[in-house]
Design an enzyme around this catalytic site. Structure first.
Site, short mmCIF file in Angstrom:
data_model
loop_
_atom_site.label_atom_id
_atom_site.label_comp_id
_atom_site.label_asym_id
_atom_site.label_seq_id
_atom_site.Cartn_x
_atom_site.Cartn_y
_atom_site.Cartn_z
N CYS A 138 14.92 71.70 15.74
CA CYS A 138 14.11 72.26 14.65
C CYS A 138 13.06 71.29 14.11
O CYS A 138 12.11 71.69 13.45
CB CYS A 138 15.02 72.78 13.53
SG CYS A 138 16.36 71.68 13.10
N TYR A 139 13.26 70.00 14.36
CA TYR A 139 12.27 68.98 13.97
C TYR A 139 11.92 68.14 15.20
O TYR A 139 12.42 67.03 15.36
CB TYR A 139 12.83 68.09 12.85
CG TYR A 139 12.99 68.81 11.53
CD1 TYR A 139 11.97 68.79 10.58
CD2 TYR A 139 14.16 69.50 11.23
CE1 TYR A 139 12.10 69.46 9.37
CE2 TYR A 139 14.30 70.17 10.03
CZ TYR A 139 13.27 70.15 9.10
OH TYR A 139 13.41 70.80 7.91
#
Lengths: 399, 135
Positions: A138-139
């Protein structure tokens, strides 16, 4: 007749409040007496401006595209802490660039650290952010290099875990060599004596038992408005006091916070202490509501009634002790010399009385104009009878 | 009698000239050397206080100029940055000539350029870099 904070605020809103500084109240009380002065005066403003190492700021830089979960962050080379979520950053006043030589060539200069970074940020200068991370689904991003500016940050908050010490020792050096301390450069054999307090103007000397100051107290902080949020770390209210209630050594402390975006570099100054490190010099002003004769009596305290302890920073302090070599008052310290062990010793201050006086005047002006209302503390600070103490570390070696 | 504090800058070719000797012997001046250095490019800098009859003083300075020595008042080389100064007083006891003064009522610091000998003692102790010496 006792007053309430709500009544004082009504007067402030109407522009009718009588506001004086902690210096001015001394003469007023001498002239009119405690009873009359307490009826006439509504607020006494107090202030201090000095290096306060336990200071810092946190802010949120917003999310980049693609997103990064910040892990290692440097701001103008100064390392920051990122152990909060993805893009919240905490920077402390004493943080130093990794390539700063420290004291490898003693004494080091410590020209730039966290305190200087905070001053630059508040001054609206662009700050260089260099970050790395490990990447997640997600990052995904692993590197980020960008200029940031305070005006673009989502929240920028000054947060100082320990400020405005109620009293502080006088540092001297009994050895035969120069030493470089956070209390300044100390010349050998009692060559000088350094202190750090605004004395009669200092906030906690004017409310020594914290009868009005507590969590939620609105204050002048760094040129803007802040709040007292907790007792400071190392809060130690139970120390010996004078008959007038003034602690004879380091006692109460406060934790404060406020909107960094509204503050000014004039009142948040990066500080280099030779041979010691970097720090931040912070301006704080606290209004004391005059609720009754007792609260007024405390604000009338004078430098000559405030005593502190002389401590050897060559041996006693570094070894963890705090034994006093003797006691002096702030009127003596402010005269520029004290006589100690039969010797005339020049004195110097780290905190600025002139700037403290200016802050007390600014806060007085804000209140008189109706721009700054007083708050009722949600909870007063732990006082002398609270049992709260500042304990040394009990080491338990790991085998 | 007149007195001046000067910073002298010597070009390479006159670095070995015995100028203090000539100022004393030929112009009858009292010369007090406050500071001296020769930089890596072999340009010499000398901070001096010279005192004597006004006429002699002017002639002595004329002699320096003829030699190619640049002169400028010492005060131009010292800067007290008032906006950076917080008036904390930390530097005050370290000043050997009393050039840094404190108004004890206001607890405000002021700087008397004429008393400063540019020794630099105040510079490293100032936490705010409020004093600069260009020498």
């Amino acid at each position: 007749m006792a007053k309430t904070i709500a009544e004082i605020n009504k007067k402030i809103k109407k522009g009718e409040a009588v506001v004086v500084t902690a210096e001015e109240i001394i003469d007023i009380v001498e002239e009119k007496g405690v009873k009359k002065a307490s009826q006439e005066v509504d607020v006494v403003t107090t202030a201090t401006f000095g290096p306060m190492c336990s200071s810092g700021a946190y802010f949120n830089i917003g999310h980049s595209k693609p997103r990064i979960k910040l892990e290692k962050v440097y701001l103008n080379e100064v390392p920051a802490y990122t152990g909060f979520a993805a893009v919240d950053i905490l920077i402390g006043a004493t943080s130093l660039p990794e390539d700063d030589p420290r004291n490898r060539v003693h004494p080091g200069d410590f020209a730039y650290g966290g305190g200087h970074l905070i001053e630059d940020l508040v001054a609206g200068k662009d700050i260089k952010l260099v970050a790395t991370s490990y990447g997640t689904d997600c990052y995904p991003r692993k590197n980020l290099e960008t200029w940031i500016n305070i005006k673009d940050l989502n929240e920028a908050v000054l947060f100082n875990p320990r400020n405005a010490y109620q009293n502080y020792p006088v540092a001297v050096n009994l050895s035969d060599k120069v030493i470089y301390t956070y209390m300044g450069t100390l010349q050998p054999k009692l060559g000088n004596a350094n202190y750090s307090s605004a004395g009669q103007l200092s906030p906690l000397f004017n409310d020594p038992y914290y009868k009005t100051i507590g969590i939620g107290t609105r204050i002048f902080l760094g040129g803007g408005i802040g709040y007292l949020v907790w007792q400071g770390t190392q809060h130690n209210p139970g120390v010996a006091r004078t008959k007038g209630g003034i602690p004879r050594s380091s006692a109460g402390t406060i934790a404060v916070m406020g909107d960094l975006k509204k503050m000014s570099p004039e009142w948040l100054r990066g500080t280099s202490l030779r041979g010691y490190g970097a720090s931040l010099t912070v301006g704080i002003g606290i209004p004391i509501p005059i609720l009754n004769e007792e609260t007024l009596q405390y604000t009338a305290v004078k430098d000559k009634e405030i005593y502190t302890q002389i401590v050897d920073y060559n041996k006693t302090y570094p070894e963890g002790g705090s034994e006093s070599l003797g006691e002096v008052n702030y009127a003596q310290l402010k005269s520029g010399k004290i006589t100690f062990q039969g010797k005339e010793v020049p004195t110097a201050s780290l905190s600025s009385y002139a700037k403290a006086r200016k802050i007390a005047a600014i806060l007085k002006d804000w209140i008189k104009k109706g721009e700054f209302l007083l708050t009722e503390a949600v909870k007063l600070l732990p006082s002398a009878d609270s049992g709260v103490t500042f304990k040394p570390l009990k080491e338990r070696p790991i085998r | 009698m007149a007195k001046q504090r000067l910073v002298l800058t010597f070009p390479h070719k006159v670095v070995e000239e015995p100028i203090t000797y000539h100022l004393i012997k030929d112009y009858d001046l009292v010369v007090n050397i406050l500071r001296a250095k020769i930089s890596p490019q072999e340009e010499g800098r000398l901070m001096i206080e010279i005192e004597g009859e006004k006429n002699a003083l002017n002639k002595g300075i004329g002699y320096l100029k003829r030699l190619g020595v640049r002169t400028q008042p010492l005060a131009q080389d010292i800067r007290w940055l008032e906006t950076r100064c917080t008036h904390c007083t930390l530097c005050v006891p370290l000043c050997p000539t009393g050039a840094i003064l404190v108004d004890r009522d206001k607890m405000e610091v002021s700087f008397d350029k004429d008393k400063c000998i540019a020794c630099g003692a105040c510079i490293p102790v100032c936490p705010y870099k409020a004093i600069e010496i260009l020498f």
